[in-house]
Write a protein that holds these residues in place. Structure first.
Motif, PDB file in Angstrom:
ATOM      1  N   ASN A 396       7.887 -90.159 -25.971  1.00  0.00           N
ATOM      2  CA  ASN A 396       7.527 -89.337 -24.807  1.00  0.00           C
ATOM      3  C   ASN A 396       8.752 -88.624 -24.238  1.00  0.00           C
ATOM      4  N   SER A 397       9.869 -89.357 -24.112  1.00  0.00           N
ATOM      5  CA  SER A 397      11.097 -88.749 -23.560  1.00  0.00           C
ATOM      6  C   SER A 397      11.551 -87.578 -24.424  1.00  0.00           C
ATOM      7  N   ILE A 398      11.399 -87.734 -25.723  1.00  0.00           N
ATOM      8  CA  ILE A 398      11.818 -86.644 -26.621  1.00  0.00           C
ATOM      9  C   ILE A 398      10.792 -85.505 -26.546  1.00  0.00           C
ATOM     10  N   LYS A 399       9.496 -85.909 -26.594  1.00  0.00           N
ATOM     11  CA  LYS A 399       8.398 -84.953 -26.701  1.00  0.00           C
ATOM     12  C   LYS A 399       8.266 -84.068 -25.459  1.00  0.00           C
ATOM     13  N   TYR A 400       8.354 -84.671 -24.281  1.00  0.00           N
ATOM     14  CA  TYR A 400       8.025 -83.917 -23.062  1.00  0.00           C
ATOM     15  C   TYR A 400       9.210 -83.262 -22.377  1.00  0.00           C
ATOM     16  N   GLN A 423      15.111 -94.391 -19.564  1.00  0.00           N
ATOM     17  CA  GLN A 423      15.235 -93.410 -18.479  1.00  0.00           C
ATOM     18  C   GLN A 423      15.697 -92.063 -19.026  1.00  0.00           C
ATOM     19  N   ASP A 424      15.131 -90.973 -18.463  1.00  0.00           N
ATOM     20  CA  ASP A 424      15.634 -89.638 -18.820  1.00  0.00           C
ATOM     21  C   ASP A 424      15.743 -88.823 -17.551  1.00  0.00           C
ATOM     22  N   ASN A 425      16.440 -87.696 -17.628  1.00  0.00           N
ATOM     23  CA  ASN A 425      16.552 -86.821 -16.443  1.00  0.00           C
ATOM     24  C   ASN A 425      15.787 -85.514 -16.687  1.00  0.00           C
ATOM     25  N   GLY A 426      14.647 -85.648 -17.384  1.00  0.00           N
ATOM     26  CA  GLY A 426      13.854 -84.477 -17.749  1.00  0.00           C
ATOM     27  C   GLY A 426      12.886 -83.988 -16.684  1.00  0.00           C
ATOM     28  N   ILE A 427      11.717 -83.558 -17.123  1.00  0.00           N
ATOM     29  CA  ILE A 427      10.782 -82.870 -16.206  1.00  0.00           C
ATOM     30  C   ILE A 427      10.079 -83.827 -15.243  1.00  0.00           C
ATOM     31  N   GLY A 428      10.055 -85.109 -15.570  1.00  0.00           N
ATOM     32  CA  GLY A 428       9.463 -86.104 -14.673  1.00  0.00           C
ATOM     33  C   GLY A 428       7.937 -86.081 -14.648  1.00  0.00           C
ATOM     34  N   PHE A 441      -6.163 -91.584 -21.280  1.00  0.00           N
ATOM     35  CA  PHE A 441      -6.478 -90.148 -21.201  1.00  0.00           C
ATOM     36  C   PHE A 441      -5.920 -89.434 -19.985  1.00  0.00           C
ATOM     37  N   VAL A 442      -5.009 -90.096 -19.245  1.00  0.00           N
ATOM     38  CA  VAL A 442      -4.400 -89.399 -18.096  1.00  0.00           C
ATOM     39  C   VAL A 442      -3.103 -88.766 -18.590  1.00  0.00           C
ATOM     40  N   ARG A 443      -2.983 -87.459 -18.311  1.00  0.00           N
ATOM     41  CA  ARG A 443      -1.761 -86.738 -18.707  1.00  0.00           C
ATOM     42  C   ARG A 443      -1.221 -85.979 -17.501  1.00  0.00           C
ATOM     43  N   ALA A 444       0.073 -85.830 -17.469  1.00  0.00           N
ATOM     44  CA  ALA A 444       0.687 -85.163 -16.317  1.00  0.00           C
ATOM     45  C   ALA A 444       0.390 -83.672 -16.345  1.00  0.00           C
ATOM     46  N   GLY A 454      -0.411 -84.782 -27.712  1.00  0.00           N
ATOM     47  CA  GLY A 454      -0.572 -86.123 -27.103  1.00  0.00           C
ATOM     48  C   GLY A 454      -2.045 -86.513 -27.049  1.00  0.00           C
ATOM     49  N   THR A 455      -2.270 -87.799 -26.968  1.00  0.00           N
ATOM     50  CA  THR A 455      -3.667 -88.253 -26.867  1.00  0.00           C
ATOM     51  C   THR A 455      -3.986 -88.784 -25.477  1.00  0.00           C
ATOM     52  N   GLY A 456      -2.957 -89.024 -24.667  1.00  0.00           N
ATOM     53  CA  GLY A 456      -3.168 -89.596 -23.329  1.00  0.00           C
ATOM     54  C   GLY A 456      -3.407 -91.090 -23.400  1.00  0.00           C
ATOM     55  N   LEU A 459       0.748 -94.370 -22.984  1.00  0.00           N
ATOM     56  CA  LEU A 459       1.193 -95.265 -21.898  1.00  0.00           C
ATOM     57  C   LEU A 459       0.190 -96.383 -21.632  1.00  0.00           C
ATOM     58  N   ALA A 460      -1.103 -96.045 -21.855  1.00  0.00           N
ATOM     59  CA  ALA A 460      -2.139 -97.078 -21.670  1.00  0.00           C
ATOM     60  C   ALA A 460      -1.915 -98.203 -22.683  1.00  0.00           C
ATOM     61  N   ILE A 461      -1.596 -97.811 -23.928  1.00  0.00           N
ATOM     62  CA  ILE A 461      -1.337 -98.813 -24.975  1.00  0.00           C
ATOM     63  C   ILE A 461      -0.070 -99.600 -24.633  1.00  0.00           C
TER      64      ILE A 461
HETATM   65  P1  ADP Z   1       0.358 -88.711 -24.433  1.00  0.00           P
HETATM   66  O1  ADP Z   1      -0.300 -89.103 -25.686  1.00  0.00           O
HETATM   67  O2  ADP Z   1      -0.215 -87.491 -23.829  1.00  0.00           O
HETATM   68  O3  ADP Z   1       1.834 -88.632 -24.573  1.00  0.00           O
HETATM   69  P2  ADP Z   1       0.952 -90.881 -22.716  1.00  0.00           P
HETATM   70  O4  ADP Z   1       0.059 -91.848 -22.079  1.00  0.00           O
HETATM   71  O5  ADP Z   1       2.014 -91.375 -23.607  1.00  0.00           O
HETATM   72  O6  ADP Z   1       0.030 -89.837 -23.423  1.00  0.00           O
HETATM   73  O7  ADP Z   1       1.618 -90.058 -21.558  1.00  0.00           O
HETATM   74  C1  ADP Z   1       0.850 -89.560 -20.572  1.00  0.00           C
HETATM   75  C2  ADP Z   1       1.453 -88.338 -19.929  1.00  0.00           C
HETATM   76  O8  ADP Z   1       2.619 -88.686 -19.188  1.00  0.00           O
HETATM   77  C3  ADP Z   1       1.942 -87.324 -20.922  1.00  0.00           C
HETATM   78  O9  ADP Z   1       0.904 -86.448 -21.275  1.00  0.00           O
HETATM   79  C4  ADP Z   1       3.023 -86.610 -20.160  1.00  0.00           C
HETATM   80  O10 ADP Z   1       2.478 -85.581 -19.375  1.00  0.00           O
HETATM   81  C5  ADP Z   1       3.561 -87.671 -19.219  1.00  0.00           C
HETATM   82  N1  ADP Z   1       4.835 -88.259 -19.688  1.00  0.00           N
HETATM   83  C6  ADP Z   1       4.989 -89.421 -20.327  1.00  0.00           C
HETATM   84  N2  ADP Z   1       6.302 -89.707 -20.540  1.00  0.00           N
HETATM   85  C7  ADP Z   1       6.995 -88.693 -19.991  1.00  0.00           C
HETATM   86  C8  ADP Z   1       8.392 -88.385 -19.881  1.00  0.00           C
HETATM   87  N3  ADP Z   1       9.360 -89.178 -20.369  1.00  0.00           N
HETATM   88  N4  ADP Z   1       8.740 -87.247 -19.230  1.00  0.00           N
HETATM   89  C9  ADP Z   1       7.776 -86.429 -18.744  1.00  0.00           C
HETATM   90  N5  ADP Z   1       6.460 -86.651 -18.818  1.00  0.00           N
HETATM   91  C10 ADP Z   1       6.079 -87.753 -19.454  1.00  0.00           C
END
Ligand code: ADP
Length: 492
Positions: A396-400, A423-428, A441-444, A454-456, A459-461
């Protein structure tokens, strides 16, 4: 959990108190009823106006000839006036044994109706035997008169009033049609009626201690059985009913909680199905659409074909990922799921995971920093599942996050648990999603979700895996403030 009751009033105490109260109340009541019945009977049968019919003092006048003796005479009685020399100077009415004078003994017998006592010879019966005694004993023996006397100091004479006893008694008793026997029966019936009434009232007061709480409890139970799980019983009671109330309310609370959990679970299940169908629909429609397009257009150029096939491949990949994640998630939430726990050096385990992602960090030009202790820390965990959980967070840290984002992975033992920080200092992640982001299924950012592949469910897993280990995962984050996940794992 049993609540301790202070100043407990047990039902047995209440019953004892009521029994004592009833006992005293009934005793007092019986005495009162008896006294009042007696007074009432006397008032009913006694003619108070006639009680003074033989009162000498009431009749007294200085001129004894003017004394009104008519009432006495009417009753067959008489009045006599005796002067200081014991001589009868005046008489009116009929005295069956008229005397001219009285001896002190005769006065005594006449006015007291008793024998004078003689301490030396006993009762003065000897008068009868004294020779030459002038006293007519029979006069007194046949005496059935009621006497009264009064002395006139002005004129110095004694007024004696004598009335035949039987006529006097008849005179002072009211002649009612109601015989005393009947009166007693009526009074007794009335008294028993009052007693029964008092008994009923007292037993009602006692039963109130039982009926009200029982009624409330029954009503409460019936409301719960009709589905009103918010029902609570409010009853002021320090006895066993108070304990029953607490137990009842506790039970209602438990049922309500269970019910809510069940409703939530049902709601989650429905949402999950909706989300799955929605998330699967997009890639599948896309695959279907492009395949049909390719089939209907045999003259497509190679470049076009490659482009469409790549879209089909990506969407198939996405559908596959989704199904894979779903499969994992369902397995984790199922009650049959068990972790395959092994006690291993977690520091070494973390180092291996991190090492596998270094090429990805490098590729995205991320500034990484890892602080994993060199020494060994042994911990029981499921290698496969924990790998999955931690990998989700790193990916997630790399992807988002954009290129050049700083990433810190820190771990180490604390007093009671092992802690891992990613921890990262990315978009949050927006603050309001702090809790919800761990739900399936909750996504930011939903607009970006499909693009980001992403599948959402990640984090649930992750959360389920950590919880299955008896640990916790928390998120500190906000938009543009970076993200900090903190995991704790227990040592046993
Ligand atoms: P997904 O399969 O969409 O990655 P996750 O449950 O892993 O689902 O994450 C849920 C949502 O949380 C992501 O869609 C993303 O918007 C946000 N997210 C998770 N990790 C980070 C992160 N390190 N930085 C920014 N946004 C994140």
């Amino acid at each position: 959990m049993k609540k301790k009751i202070k100043n407990k009033k047990t039902l047995a105490n209440i019953l004892l108190r009521n029994y004592i109260l009833t006992y005293f109340a009934v005793t007092i009541l019986v005495l009162l009823i008896f006294t009042f019945s007696l007074i009432f009977g006397l008032l009913l049968y006694l003619n108070i106006n006639h009680l003074n019919a033989n009162s000498a003092s009431k009749m007294m006048k200085d001129d004894y000839k003017a004394i009104d003796s008519s009432e006495v005479e009417k009753l067959g009685g008489y009045i006599e006036v005796v002067d200081d020399s014991n001589k009868v100077v005046y008489r009116k009415g009929i005295n069956p044994n008229p005397k001219d004078s009285y001896t002190p003994y005769e006065y005594y017998r006449l006015l007291t109706n008793t024998e004078p006592s003689n301490p030396e010879v006993g009762i003065s019966q000897n008068y009868e035997n004294t020779p030459g005694d002038t006293v007519d004993i029979n006069y007194f023996k046949s005496d059935k008169y009621v006497y009264d006397k009064a002395y006139n100091y002005n004129q110095r004479f004694l007024l004696i009033v004598g009335v035949p006893e039987n006529r006097f008694l008849k005179y002072i008793v009211n002649d009612y049609k109601l015989s005393p026997g009947k009166f007693i029966i009526i009074t007794l019936a009335f008294d028993i009626g009052i007693l029964v009434l008092v008994f009923i009232l007292l037993s009602k007061a006692t039963s109130r201690n039982f009926i009200k709480p029982l009624k409330l409890l029954t009503e409460g139970a019936s409301r719960i059985s009709k589905g009103d799980y918010g029902t609570r019983i409010s009853l002021k009671s320090k006895n066993e009913f108070g304990e029953l109330r607490d137990a009842f309310n506790m039970m209602a609370e438990e049922i309500e909680k269970e019910r809510l959990l069940k409703e939530n679970a049902e709601e989650n299940r429905k949402n999950l199905i909706l989300d799955i169908s929605h998330d699967l629909k997009n890639p599948l429609s896309s695959i279907q659409g492009y395949s049909e397009y390719i089939l209907k257009n045999p003259g497509l150029s190679h470049a076009e074909l490659v482009n469409y096939l790549e879209i089909i491949r990506l969407n198939s990949q996405r559908a596959n990922d989704l199904i894979q994640d779903l499969f994992e998630y369902s397995a984790l939430v199922s009650s049959d799921f068990n972790l395959n726990m092994k006690t291993m050096d977690i520091n070494e385990f973390l180092r291996k995971i991190i090492a596998s992602y270094i090429p990805l960090f490098e590729k995205k030009h991320m500034n990484y920093d890892f602080q994993i202790p060199e020494r060994k820390t042994y911990l029981p965990f499921d290698e496969l599942q924990l790998d999955r959980a931690i990998s989700n967070l790193i990916i997630n840290s790399i992807k988002y996050n954009p290129e050049s984002t700083d990433i810190l992975i820190k771990a180490g033992p604390e007093i009671n648990h092992y802690i891992i920080i990613i921890q990262d200092n990315g978009i949050g992640i927006p603050m309001e999603l702090k809790e919800d982001i761990f739900h399936a299924f909750v996504r930011a950012d939903t607009s970006r979700a499909l693009y980001d592949n992403g599948t959402g469910l990640g984090l649930a897993i992750t959360k389920k895996v950590i919880e299955k280990h008896g640990g916790t995962i928390t998120l500190e984050s906000d938009s543009n403030m970076g993200t900090k996940f903190t995991i704790t794992l227990p040592f046993n």
